[in-house]
Motif scaffolding. Structure first.
Motif, PDB file in Angstrom:
ATOM      1  N   HIS A 107       0.856  -1.174  -0.005  1.00  0.00           N
ATOM      2  CA  HIS A 107       0.137  -0.062   0.021  1.00  0.00           C
ATOM      3  C   HIS A 107       0.788   1.223  -0.028  1.00  0.00           C
ATOM      4  CE1 HIS A 107       0.645  -1.998   4.055  1.00  0.00           C
ATOM      5  NE2 HIS A 107       0.569  -0.806   4.581  1.00  0.00           N
ATOM      6  N   TRP A 108       2.114   0.896   0.194  1.00  0.00           N
ATOM      7  CA  TRP A 108       2.985   2.264   0.207  1.00  0.00           C
ATOM      8  C   TRP A 108       3.579   2.541  -1.247  1.00  0.00           C
ATOM      9  CZ3 TRP A 108       1.963   5.084   4.174  1.00  0.00           C
ATOM     10  CH2 TRP A 108       1.568   4.533   5.392  1.00  0.00           C
ATOM     11  N   PHE A 109       3.669   1.722  -2.224  1.00  0.00           N
ATOM     12  CA  PHE A 109       4.268   1.770  -3.477  1.00  0.00           C
ATOM     13  C   PHE A 109       3.391   2.385  -4.554  1.00  0.00           C
ATOM     14  CE2 PHE A 109       6.200  -2.561  -2.553  1.00  0.00           C
ATOM     15  CZ  PHE A 109       6.836  -2.053  -1.632  1.00  0.00           C
ATOM     16  N   ASP A 110       4.041   3.105  -5.397  1.00  0.00           N
ATOM     17  CA  ASP A 110       3.301   3.649  -6.431  1.00  0.00           C
ATOM     18  C   ASP A 110       2.977   2.644  -7.621  1.00  0.00           C
ATOM     19  OD1 ASP A 110       2.487   5.548  -8.590  1.00  0.00           O
ATOM     20  OD2 ASP A 110       4.231   6.714  -8.548  1.00  0.00           O
ATOM     21  N   PHE A 111       1.926   2.255  -7.768  1.00  0.00           N
ATOM     22  CA  PHE A 111       1.332   1.081  -8.293  1.00  0.00           C
ATOM     23  C   PHE A 111       1.662   0.834  -9.724  1.00  0.00           C
ATOM     24  CE2 PHE A 111      -2.020   1.183  -5.073  1.00  0.00           C
ATOM     25  CZ  PHE A 111      -1.480   0.385  -4.172  1.00  0.00           C
ATOM     26  N   ALA A 112       1.528   1.895 -10.668  1.00  0.00           N
ATOM     27  CA  ALA A 112       1.767   1.647 -12.212  1.00  0.00           C
ATOM     28  C   ALA A 112       3.490   1.480 -12.208  1.00  0.00           C
ATOM     29  CB  ALA A 112       1.572   2.809 -12.633  1.00  0.00           C
TER      30      ALA A 112
END
Length: 249
Positions: A107-112
């Motif tokens: 949930h902390w990551f930049d998904f794309a």
């Protein structure tokens, strides 16, 4: 672009001591669904709790985290190589990993850009698995006291990203065909001081403490002690896992 988020460098030594271990059946599941057990990536590795269990099943584990402090307190293991680098942009070779894992950090990551990086470094058919856990459960009486005395107090201090995990990752834009994981939970036997040490590792607890002082923790500990009983007697605490797994094309 959400950028790099690091809320876990402060008190990383406490984090290493107080966070619960993941169930071994989780890592059995990962190894059994991976196309091989040559190499795994533990992304957002923190202090290496997941990396150590992966290392018992994979020949080599690469464990990375954006926090230098977390990596500084990581558990030394012969076949685990730790590095400090962001999840979305690493120096790992292409087509490198049989399994890519994220423990309590997706949930902390930049998904794309993160999922693009996953595809780049994954071997064909590699397994992706991300998991997390939410509220601890002890008993109906204690859980109600815990909610009123502490959860409700720190509610405003949770970062928006935490909502993704609290909602069981339902809103994560997951790009891979799903692999069904069995229901699993963390079970620990903790005393009340151990339980409170764990609560202090929560990012919302630390934010509230930084802004408001630690009086709320003392108040919560007093209320929880009445519901717990002898604080030095260990009680069984369960935390169900949220697991998001998929096959990388």
């Amino acid at each position: 672009m959400r950028g790099v988020i690091d809320l876990f460098s402060e008190k990383s030594d406490l984090y290493a001591l107080a966070r619960p271990r993941y169930p071994e059946e989780l890592f059995d599941f990962i190894a059994s669904r991976s196309p091989a057990c040559t190499r795994a990536w533990d992304c957002g590795a923190g202090n290496g709790q997941a990396a150590v269990s992966l290392a018992a099943r994979f020949a080599e584990v690469c464990a990375s985290d954006v926090s230098r402090e977390q990596i500084a307190h990581a558990i030394a293991t012969p076949n685990v190589c730790y590095s400090v680098q962001p999840a979305e942009r690493t120096d790992y070779p292409a087509r490198h990993f049989d399994a890519i894992c994220v423990a309590q950090a997706l949930h902390w990551f930049d998904f794309a850009p993160f999922f693009d990086e996953v595809v780049r470094v994954a071997r064909p058919g590699a397994l992706f698995a991300a998991w997390g856990y939410c509220w601890p459960a002890i008993s109906p009486e204690f859980d109600a006291t815990f909610k009123a005395a502490l959860r409700d107090v720190i509610e405003p201090w949770w970062a928006p990203q935490n909502r993704l995990l609290l909602d069981a990752y339902a809103d994560v834009p997951f790009p891979f065909p799903r692999v069904q994981a069995p229901p699993m939970q963390i079970v620990v036997h903790w005393t009340l001081p151990q339980f409170m040490a764990y609560i202090r590792t929560w990012s919302a607890t630390r934010r509230c403490e930084a802004e408001e002082g630690d009086e709320f923790l003392a108040s919560a500990a007093s209320a929880l002690s009445a519901a717990w009983g002898d604080p030095d007697v260990a009680r069984i605490i369960s935390m169900p896992l949220v697991t998001l797994a998929g096959r990388i094309p």
